[in-house]
Motif scaffolding. Structure first.
Motif, PDB file in Angstrom:
ATOM      1  N   VAL A 338       0.827  -1.169  -0.006  1.00 46.28           N
ATOM      2  CA  VAL A 338      -0.046   0.062   0.033  1.00 46.28           C
ATOM      3  C   VAL A 338       0.894   1.295  -0.029  1.00 46.28           C
ATOM      4  CG1 VAL A 338      -1.646   1.270   1.449  1.00 46.28           C
ATOM      5  CG2 VAL A 338      -1.593  -1.166   1.316  1.00 46.28           C
ATOM      6  N   GLY A 339       0.597   2.236  -0.811  1.00 48.90           N
ATOM      7  CA  GLY A 339       1.336   3.305  -1.110  1.00 48.90           C
ATOM      8  C   GLY A 339       1.106   4.583   0.048  1.00 48.90           C
ATOM      9  N   LYS A 340       1.892   5.527   0.199  1.00 51.67           N
ATOM     10  CA  LYS A 340       1.956   6.460   1.184  1.00 51.67           C
ATOM     11  C   LYS A 340       0.506   7.361   0.961  1.00 51.67           C
ATOM     12  CE  LYS A 340       4.461  10.716   2.851  1.00 51.67           C
ATOM     13  NZ  LYS A 340       5.658  11.435   2.486  1.00 51.67           N
ATOM     14  N   GLY A 341      -0.270   7.612   2.089  1.00 56.90           N
ATOM     15  CA  GLY A 341      -1.323   8.432   2.107  1.00 56.90           C
ATOM     16  C   GLY A 341      -2.532   7.705   1.679  1.00 56.90           C
ATOM     17  N   SER A 348     -12.316  -3.961   4.641  1.00 58.47           N
ATOM     18  CA  SER A 348     -11.589  -4.306   3.254  1.00 58.47           C
ATOM     19  C   SER A 348     -10.637  -5.222   3.435  1.00 58.47           C
ATOM     20  CB  SER A 348     -11.343  -3.024   2.888  1.00 58.47           C
ATOM     21  OG  SER A 348     -12.376  -2.139   2.614  1.00 58.47           O
ATOM     22  N   HIS A 349     -10.494  -6.024   2.395  1.00 51.58           N
ATOM     23  CA  HIS A 349      -9.467  -7.143   2.415  1.00 51.58           C
ATOM     24  C   HIS A 349      -8.492  -6.919   1.025  1.00 51.58           C
ATOM     25  CE1 HIS A 349      -8.813 -11.601   3.045  1.00 51.58           C
ATOM     26  NE2 HIS A 349      -7.566 -11.237   2.828  1.00 51.58           N
ATOM     27  N   LEU A 350      -7.187  -6.790   1.293  1.00 50.95           N
ATOM     28  CA  LEU A 350      -6.230  -6.781   0.249  1.00 50.95           C
ATOM     29  C   LEU A 350      -5.514  -8.098   0.340  1.00 50.95           C
ATOM     30  CD1 LEU A 350      -7.231  -3.750   0.635  1.00 50.95           C
ATOM     31  CD2 LEU A 350      -4.679  -3.230   0.018  1.00 50.95           C
ATOM     32  N   MET A 351      -5.675  -8.831  -0.746  1.00 53.64           N
ATOM     33  CA  MET A 351      -4.883 -10.107  -0.852  1.00 53.64           C
ATOM     34  C   MET A 351      -3.255 -10.061  -1.026  1.00 53.64           C
ATOM     35  SD  MET A 351      -6.990 -12.756  -0.294  1.00 53.64           S
ATOM     36  CE  MET A 351      -6.669 -14.143  -1.158  1.00 53.64           C
ATOM     37  N   PRO A 352      -2.605 -11.238  -0.689  1.00 55.70           N
ATOM     38  CA  PRO A 352      -1.217 -10.967  -1.176  1.00 55.70           C
ATOM     39  C   PRO A 352      -1.085 -10.640  -2.598  1.00 55.70           C
ATOM     40  CG  PRO A 352      -1.669 -12.860   0.312  1.00 55.70           C
ATOM     41  CD  PRO A 352      -3.088 -12.091  -0.249  1.00 55.70           C
ATOM     42  N   GLY A 353       0.306  -9.853  -2.750  1.00 58.92           N
ATOM     43  CA  GLY A 353       0.557  -9.785  -4.064  1.00 58.92           C
ATOM     44  C   GLY A 353      -0.061  -8.458  -4.798  1.00 58.92           C
ATOM     45  N   SER A 354      -1.241  -7.964  -4.247  1.00 61.14           N
ATOM     46  CA  SER A 354      -1.820  -6.863  -4.907  1.00 61.14           C
ATOM     47  C   SER A 354      -1.017  -5.476  -4.188  1.00 61.14           C
ATOM     48  CB  SER A 354      -3.357  -6.454  -4.017  1.00 61.14           C
ATOM     49  OG  SER A 354      -3.059  -6.515  -2.539  1.00 61.14           O
ATOM     50  N   LYS A 355      -1.233  -4.508  -4.817  1.00 61.33           N
ATOM     51  CA  LYS A 355      -0.275  -3.471  -4.931  1.00 61.33           C
ATOM     52  C   LYS A 355      -1.383  -2.154  -5.313  1.00 61.33           C
ATOM     53  CE  LYS A 355       3.870  -1.325  -6.751  1.00 61.33           C
ATOM     54  NZ  LYS A 355       5.051  -1.324  -7.308  1.00 61.33           N
ATOM     55  N   ILE A 356      -1.262  -1.158  -4.379  1.00 60.05           N
ATOM     56  CA  ILE A 356      -2.166  -0.096  -4.290  1.00 60.05           C
ATOM     57  C   ILE A 356      -1.225   1.073  -4.260  1.00 60.05           C
ATOM     58  CG2 ILE A 356      -3.954   1.145  -2.983  1.00 60.05           C
ATOM     59  CD1 ILE A 356      -5.161  -1.243  -2.415  1.00 60.05           C
ATOM     60  N   GLY A 357      -1.474   2.165  -5.158  1.00 57.15           N
ATOM     61  CA  GLY A 357      -0.750   3.172  -5.211  1.00 57.15           C
ATOM     62  C   GLY A 357      -0.752   4.274  -4.124  1.00 57.15           C
ATOM     63  N   GLU A 358      -0.305   5.423  -4.099  1.00 54.05           N
ATOM     64  CA  GLU A 358      -0.408   6.549  -3.222  1.00 54.05           C
ATOM     65  C   GLU A 358      -1.565   7.157  -3.173  1.00 54.05           C
ATOM     66  OE1 GLU A 358       3.161   9.087  -3.667  1.00 54.05           O
ATOM     67  OE2 GLU A 358       4.301   7.481  -2.817  1.00 54.05           O
ATOM     68  N   ASN A 359      -2.319   7.749  -2.204  1.00 57.68           N
ATOM     69  CA  ASN A 359      -3.125   8.847  -2.035  1.00 57.68           C
ATOM     70  C   ASN A 359      -4.518   8.135  -2.622  1.00 57.68           C
ATOM     71  OD1 ASN A 359      -1.594  10.760  -0.649  1.00 57.68           O
ATOM     72  ND2 ASN A 359      -0.543  11.081  -2.430  1.00 57.68           N
ATOM     73  N   SER A 376      -2.077   5.345  -8.529  1.00 56.75           N
ATOM     74  CA  SER A 376      -2.423   6.183  -7.334  1.00 56.75           C
ATOM     75  C   SER A 376      -3.673   7.208  -7.536  1.00 56.75           C
ATOM     76  CB  SER A 376      -1.124   7.233  -7.367  1.00 56.75           C
ATOM     77  OG  SER A 376       0.227   6.402  -7.033  1.00 56.75           O
ATOM     78  N   LYS A 377      -3.976   7.736  -6.626  1.00 53.82           N
ATOM     79  CA  LYS A 377      -5.198   8.721  -6.455  1.00 53.82           C
ATOM     80  C   LYS A 377      -6.444   8.014  -6.982  1.00 53.82           C
ATOM     81  CE  LYS A 377      -2.518  11.785  -8.389  1.00 53.82           C
ATOM     82  NZ  LYS A 377      -2.120  12.972  -8.953  1.00 53.82           N
ATOM     83  N   CYS A 378      -6.621   6.697  -6.878  1.00 56.10           N
ATOM     84  CA  CYS A 378      -8.028   6.094  -7.180  1.00 56.10           C
ATOM     85  C   CYS A 378      -8.821   6.206  -6.022  1.00 56.10           C
ATOM     86  CB  CYS A 378      -7.463   4.728  -7.512  1.00 56.10           C
ATOM     87  SG  CYS A 378      -6.701   4.517  -9.132  1.00 56.10           S
ATOM     88  N   LYS A 379     -10.283   6.168  -6.633  1.00 52.28           N
ATOM     89  CA  LYS A 379     -11.211   6.008  -5.270  1.00 52.28           C
ATOM     90  C   LYS A 379     -12.140   4.869  -5.680  1.00 52.28           C
ATOM     91  CE  LYS A 379     -11.410  10.760  -4.105  1.00 52.28           C
ATOM     92  NZ  LYS A 379     -12.119  12.127  -3.884  1.00 52.28           N
ATOM     93  N   ILE A 380     -12.151   3.724  -4.815  1.00 57.26           N
ATOM     94  CA  ILE A 380     -12.813   2.522  -4.957  1.00 57.26           C
ATOM     95  C   ILE A 380     -13.913   2.619  -3.735  1.00 57.26           C
ATOM     96  CG2 ILE A 380     -13.154   0.335  -5.016  1.00 57.26           C
ATOM     97  CD1 ILE A 380     -10.005   0.237  -5.876  1.00 57.26           C
ATOM     98  N   GLN A 381     -15.173   2.993  -4.135  1.00 54.31           N
ATOM     99  CA  GLN A 381     -16.346   3.100  -3.175  1.00 54.31           C
ATOM    100  C   GLN A 381     -16.822   1.855  -2.621  1.00 54.31           C
ATOM    101  OE1 GLN A 381     -15.664   6.096  -3.022  1.00 54.31           O
ATOM    102  NE2 GLN A 381     -17.739   6.936  -2.856  1.00 54.31           N
ATOM    103  N   ASN A 382     -17.742   1.867  -1.791  1.00 54.81           N
ATOM    104  CA  ASN A 382     -18.211   0.753  -0.865  1.00 54.81           C
ATOM    105  C   ASN A 382     -18.446  -0.451  -1.822  1.00 54.81           C
ATOM    106  OD1 ASN A 382     -17.663   2.591   1.294  1.00 54.81           O
ATOM    107  ND2 ASN A 382     -19.839   2.644   1.714  1.00 54.81           N
TER     108      ASN A 382
END
Length: 522
Positions: A338-341, A348-359, A376-382
């Motif tokens: 998981v990226g900064k910010g 919520s559940h992030l599986m192994p190997g997943s990669k999320i950018g910043e903010n 980065s700077k993505c928004k994923i709603q509920n």
């Protein structure tokens, strides 16, 4: 003249304070009831107590004393039983012609208070509550100080109460919300009472986190904004308290940055409450009602965070360690990078190997599959699941409950993990609420998929697609507005945005920004 007391629930932690208060005020316990017979503590205070482990026999004895009249009958019943029994035991006291002195919370649900007030009028008896912090000198002084200030801005208050408990707590009635009312009722009720008493009526309440060991949230009171945190976890204690070595507990109230710490002030307050009660100045149902209404509301609310600035710092500490640069709610499970910010919310559940950018903002109940890449700077709603095979570039918006599929012909009994389809969502694209993305396809840069659409083929850059199946219905600007035709000729069309003024050249079913930065954000 001495008053005769009976006590219900004398084998627990709080009963000795009542026994001491009865003794300190020159009165006597004549009968006691507890389903456990581990009550040798009685002998420390009174040596001639009729004791019962069965309520029916205790009831019969109390009725016999009532018939013997003044000097023999029970004048007060002190109630230290489990929270869910308080209401019934107050009614018992009234039935035998006694007043009741009841531990907090007086009842679990506020509507029971109306019934008890009616019974008070019918029987002529009274029920008093133990609101002991209202008798503490520091609290009284604070209330006088706040009352003396007129038309000042709201105070910033931080309430922290950490009292570690072992595994027994969750196995006992205290760990059963239907019997205890939850942590807010069991641990927080007396703190909520004094906050309302000092700072006025409740205007708003939020719950940011609630589980079996912690509950935290925010209150908007008439004269204060309150961040509150209650915990049974030893790990939440400040290091200085842990190093003391004795049984640790931490109680603290910060008002406008000034500490009002009162971890060692509880010993004699019950006696002060008993004195007030016996003088006819005890705390009545109307005094207890605001805090009971509040804890019931806290129990009913779903945890959610709207404004991170309202979150208590101890909850932040629990969710974000010093080595992390992102925010992950305690109910989330993060096994990826998981990226900064970035902020990751409830369940919520992030599986192994997943990669999320910043903010990024990852809403509640979001699933991110193995090896998924999110820019980065993505928004994923509920309530969105981003399955393996999906890749989101920067600035992508996924609306609530939209769906990615990664298998075209699923069967429960056929394994297709090696057949996952690939979906790429390009920079700046938006997918509306409840839309479904099916199959191997690409959603182009700055495209907009309408709510409820079912996308089955590629979506060009800047395209607006709607319907089932989704069909192109125009073009959109980077800012999200639908583009309108401004210049038309045989060779080219110029489209413009009424909101931001940007212009786009339309040629061969493609558009490009006129003189602009294709990767820029307006």
């Amino acid at each position: 003249m001495k008053k005769n007391f009976a006590i219900i629930g004398c084998g627990g932690y709080i009963a000795p304070r009542h026994l001491q208060a009865i003794k300190d005020t020159g009165n006597v316990v004549v009968a006691a009831m507890d389903k456990s017979d581990s009550v040798g503590i009685l002998d420390k205070y009174f040596d001639d107590v009729h004791f019962f482990t069965e309520f029916e026999r205790f009831d019969r004895h109390a009725e016999k004393l009532r018939r013997q009249g003044e000097g023999k009958k029970i004048d007060f019943v002190s109630i230290c039983s489990p929270n869910y029994l308080h209401d019934a035991h107050v009614r018992f006291a009234f039935r035998i012609g006694a007043d009741a002195i009841c531990e907090k919370p007086l009842v679990l649900n506020h509507w029971n208070l109306d019934a008890l007030e009616k019974l008070e009028r019918e029987t002529g008896r009274k029920v008093f509550s133990i609101l002991q912090l209202r008798c503490h000198p520091s609290i009284i002084k604070l209330k006088e100080k706040i009352d003396g200030k007129i038309n000042e801005k709201k105070h910033e208050v931080e309430l922290t109460y950490i009292t570690p408990r072992g595994k027994w707590y969750h196995s006992s009635w205290k760990g059963d919300v239907s019997k205890s009312g939850g942590l807010a009722a069991n641990l927080g009720i007396h703190f909520f009472d004094i906050l309302i008493w000092i700072f006025g009526k409740v205007h708003d309440v939020e719950v940011h986190h609630a589980d079996n060991s912690r509950v935290s949230g925010y209150l908007e009171l008439e004269k204060a904004r309150v961040k509150w945190f209650l915990s049974l976890e030893k790990d939440d204690l400040p290091e200085s308290v842990k190093l003391e070595g004795k049984h640790p507990a931490y109680r603290s109230i910060l008002i406008d940055g000034e500490e009002l710490e009162f971890s060692d002030v509880f010993s004699d307050l019950h006696t002060e409450v008993y004195k007030k009660t016996l003088d006819g100045k005890g705390f009545r149902i109307s005094d207890s009602k605001p805090s009971i209404e509040l804890v019931q509301k806290i129990r009913e609310l779903e945890p959610t965070v709207v404004d991170e600035k309202k979150v208590h710092r101890f909850l932040r500490k629990g969710i974000t360690s010093e080595t992390k640069e992102y925010f992950a709610h305690p109910t989330s499970e993060v096994k990826g990078e998981v990226g900064k910010g970035t902020k990751i919310w409830h369940f919520s559940h992030l599986m192994p190997g997943s990669k999320i950018g910043e903010n990024c903002v990852i809403g509640q109940n979001v699933f991110v599959g193995e090896n998924v890449k999110i820019g980065s700077k993505c928004k994923i709603q509920n309530n969105v699941s981003v399955y393996s095979g999906v890749e989101l570039e920067d600035d992508v918006f996924c609306g609530p409950s939209m769906v990615f599929t990664n298998v075209l012909n699923p069967r429960a009994f056929v394994e297709r993990k090696n057949e996952f389809t690939k979906v790429t969502v390009k920079k700046g694209a938006t997918i509306g609420a409840n839309a479904t993305i099916v199959g191997n396809l690409t959603i182009g840069r700055w495209a907009l998929v309408g709510a409820g659409a079912v996308v089955t083929r590629d979506v060009p850059d800047y395209a607006l697609v709607l319907g089932i199946p989704a069909r192109q219905n125009g073009w959109v600007c980077k800012c999200g507005e639908v583009l309108t035709k401004q210049v038309s000729s045989v060779s080219e069309n110029i489209l413009g945005c009424r909101r931001c003024g940007e212009k786009y050249r339309h040629f061969l079913n493609r558009i490009s920004q006129v003189g602009g930065n294709e990767d820029g954000i307006l």
